[in-house]
Each structure stands twice: as structure tokens, then as C-alpha cells.
Motif scaffolding. Sequence first.
Motif, PDB file in Angstrom:
ATOM      1  N   TYR A 115       5.529  -7.104   0.862  1.00  0.00           N
ATOM      2  CA  TYR A 115       5.283  -5.663   0.914  1.00  0.00           C
ATOM      3  C   TYR A 115       5.975  -5.060   2.128  1.00  0.00           C
ATOM      4  CZ  TYR A 115       1.311  -7.022  -2.034  1.00  0.00           C
ATOM      5  OH  TYR A 115       0.521  -7.539  -3.023  1.00  0.00           O
TER       6      TYR A 115
ATOM      7  N   ILE B  99       7.034  -0.362  -0.764  1.00  0.00           N
ATOM      8  CA  ILE B  99       7.504  -1.121  -1.917  1.00  0.00           C
ATOM      9  C   ILE B  99       6.887  -2.500  -1.904  1.00  0.00           C
ATOM     10  CG2 ILE B  99       9.562  -1.946  -0.673  1.00  0.00           C
ATOM     11  CD1 ILE B  99      11.108  -1.720  -3.362  1.00  0.00           C
TER      12      ILE B  99
ATOM     13  N   ASP C  87       6.565  -2.625  -7.628  1.00  0.00           N
ATOM     14  CA  ASP C  87       6.057  -1.273  -7.390  1.00  0.00           C
ATOM     15  C   ASP C  87       6.861  -0.662  -6.258  1.00  0.00           C
ATOM     16  OD1 ASP C  87       4.659   1.070  -6.797  1.00  0.00           O
ATOM     17  OD2 ASP C  87       2.689   0.116  -6.741  1.00  0.00           O
ATOM     18  N   ASP C  88       7.687   0.324  -6.574  1.00  0.00           N
ATOM     19  CA  ASP C  88       8.461   0.995  -5.520  1.00  0.00           C
ATOM     20  C   ASP C  88       8.054   2.460  -5.393  1.00  0.00           C
ATOM     21  OD1 ASP C  88      11.606   1.593  -7.349  1.00  0.00           O
ATOM     22  OD2 ASP C  88       9.521   2.136  -7.764  1.00  0.00           O
ATOM     23  N   SER C  89       6.826   2.746  -5.793  1.00  0.00           N
ATOM     24  CA  SER C  89       6.366   4.134  -5.840  1.00  0.00           C
ATOM     25  C   SER C  89       6.236   4.779  -4.470  1.00  0.00           C
ATOM     26  CB  SER C  89       5.020   4.205  -6.564  1.00  0.00           C
ATOM     27  OG  SER C  89       4.041   3.444  -5.864  1.00  0.00           O
ATOM     28  N   GLY C  90       6.234   3.980  -3.413  1.00  0.00           N
ATOM     29  CA  GLY C  90       6.070   4.538  -2.081  1.00  0.00           C
ATOM     30  C   GLY C  90       7.363   4.902  -1.370  1.00  0.00           C
TER      31      GLY C  90
ATOM     32  N   ASN D 232      12.400   8.571  -0.851  1.00  0.00           N
ATOM     33  CA  ASN D 232      13.539   9.193  -1.544  1.00  0.00           C
ATOM     34  C   ASN D 232      14.621   8.137  -1.759  1.00  0.00           C
ATOM     35  OD1 ASN D 232      15.145   9.067   0.989  1.00  0.00           O
ATOM     36  ND2 ASN D 232      13.671  10.634   1.663  1.00  0.00           N
ATOM     37  N   ASP D 233      15.733   8.547  -2.346  1.00  0.00           N
ATOM     38  CA  ASP D 233      16.753   7.559  -2.710  1.00  0.00           C
ATOM     39  C   ASP D 233      17.584   7.086  -1.528  1.00  0.00           C
ATOM     40  OD1 ASP D 233      19.089   9.945  -4.275  1.00  0.00           O
ATOM     41  OD2 ASP D 233      18.303   9.773  -2.232  1.00  0.00           O
TER      42      ASP D 233
ATOM     43  N   SER E 103      -1.748  -2.666  -8.289  1.00  0.00           N
ATOM     44  CA  SER E 103      -0.526  -3.457  -8.113  1.00  0.00           C
ATOM     45  C   SER E 103      -0.638  -4.451  -6.965  1.00  0.00           C
ATOM     46  CB  SER E 103       0.657  -2.529  -7.832  1.00  0.00           C
ATOM     47  OG  SER E 103       0.546  -1.958  -6.529  1.00  0.00           O
TER      48      SER E 103
ATOM     49  N   LYS F 147      -0.862  -3.369  -3.764  1.00  0.00           N
ATOM     50  CA  LYS F 147      -0.551  -2.699  -2.511  1.00  0.00           C
ATOM     51  C   LYS F 147      -1.836  -2.256  -1.828  1.00  0.00           C
ATOM     52  CE  LYS F 147      -0.042   1.930  -4.508  1.00  0.00           C
ATOM     53  NZ  LYS F 147       0.942   2.921  -5.007  1.00  0.00           N
TER      54      LYS F 147
END
Lengths: 113, 110
Positions: free
Chosen positions: A33, A47, A56-59, A62-63, B95, B97
Amino acid sequence: GAGVSQTPSNKVTEKGKYVELRCDPISGHTALYWYRQSLGQGPEFLIYFQGTGAADDSGLPNDRFFAVRPEGSVSTLKIQRTERGDSAVYLCASSLYGTDTQYFGPGTRLTVL
Amino acid sequence: SQQGEEDPQALSIQEGENATMNCSYKTSINNLQWYRQNSGRGLVHLILIRSNEREKHSGRLRVTLDTSKKSSSLLITASRAADTASYFCATDAPSGKLIFGQGTELSVKP
């Protein structure tokens, strides 16, 4: 045994530059993590990798932020075109399976001037 | 966004006294963990309590969990100056986290 290690411990860069932060998890841990911690706040999730893949890369904010874990062990967090607001301590953690205790590294303090 | 909220935000006590920190959270959990952090760097894992457990002990630490109230408490007994640190609770999302609160800053005066 060895814990989670992170390099560098401190990184100072200029606005607009590219940086890479490295994490070596505990040997045998499948889950890895990345978190980011701003001054006076708790860590915030970025991530999560299970093996080589990002589960899970929801955190990721931005790109400009990207992370890889090509062989399922070491991970690199990459930040492009750094901004002053990216300044924070970046923490890495690993766990054996992903639903158990997470062990944290000492962090990398990133300062963007 | 952060799910947990610790209370109090800061706590100052004398050595030998007990310190109690509380944590509230919003969604269902599988487990809740408490961490300690010195000087804003790496977090040290203190204790994990599962959703089907109500109380857990580890040395001078006692953690309780009340899932009906979505709250947990961390008690440090017979505090020492070396216990001075920030303490965070963290709940797990599906997940795996962790979602952290803002922490309690504990100061133990010798």
C-alpha cells in the motif's frame, strides 16, 4: 527480520520536476500500500497492490501520480510535474495477505519548492 | 476523505496516569487497528481488533470496540514519557486499504 524500507528518506525537488519514490516491502508480503500524510493529518490511501497488479488505485489524486510493482515485490511511486501541494510524507505499508495487519515503512518526506 | 475521528485531538497527562483515546467511524468494518507515530514518520502497529471482538489487551494497552456505536477506545495504563506520540485508529475498507482518523497527540510529562 527486516521491515519495510523506503528510499530516499528525504527528497527535495523543484516544481515541475519528476520524482520516484521506492518501497521495499517485507519479504513474502503479497499486499503493498501507498499512503500520503500531510502535516497534522492522518495518512490517506493512494493505491494498493496485490501481487503485481493494482487492486485499488482510487486514492491517486490525479494522472500525475502512477505506481508500479512489476515483480510483485518492490514498488515505485512516480509523480510527474510535481506541484507544491504534493509536499507530504509518502508512506508505504505491506501485509501478508491484504486483510491483516499492515506494517509501515519510515516514509519519504517529499518537499516541492 | 477520512472516516475516523479521534477524540481528543490532544491530551496532556503526567507520567503514571492513564491515557484514554477514542475513535469513531462511519461504515461497517472487518477490523480496526491502532497505530502510533513519532515525529511524523513511520507508523508502528499497536493492536488489531476484529469486528467480532469486544476487548483486547496487549501489555499496557487495552482496546475496546463497540460496533453498535461504531466506536473504539485505546487505554494506555501507567503512562511513561516514552509514550509521547500521535495515536491513530484505522478502519479497513473492503479492498483492505486503511482509512485513518486525524489522530490524538499524546504528551506525557515526566
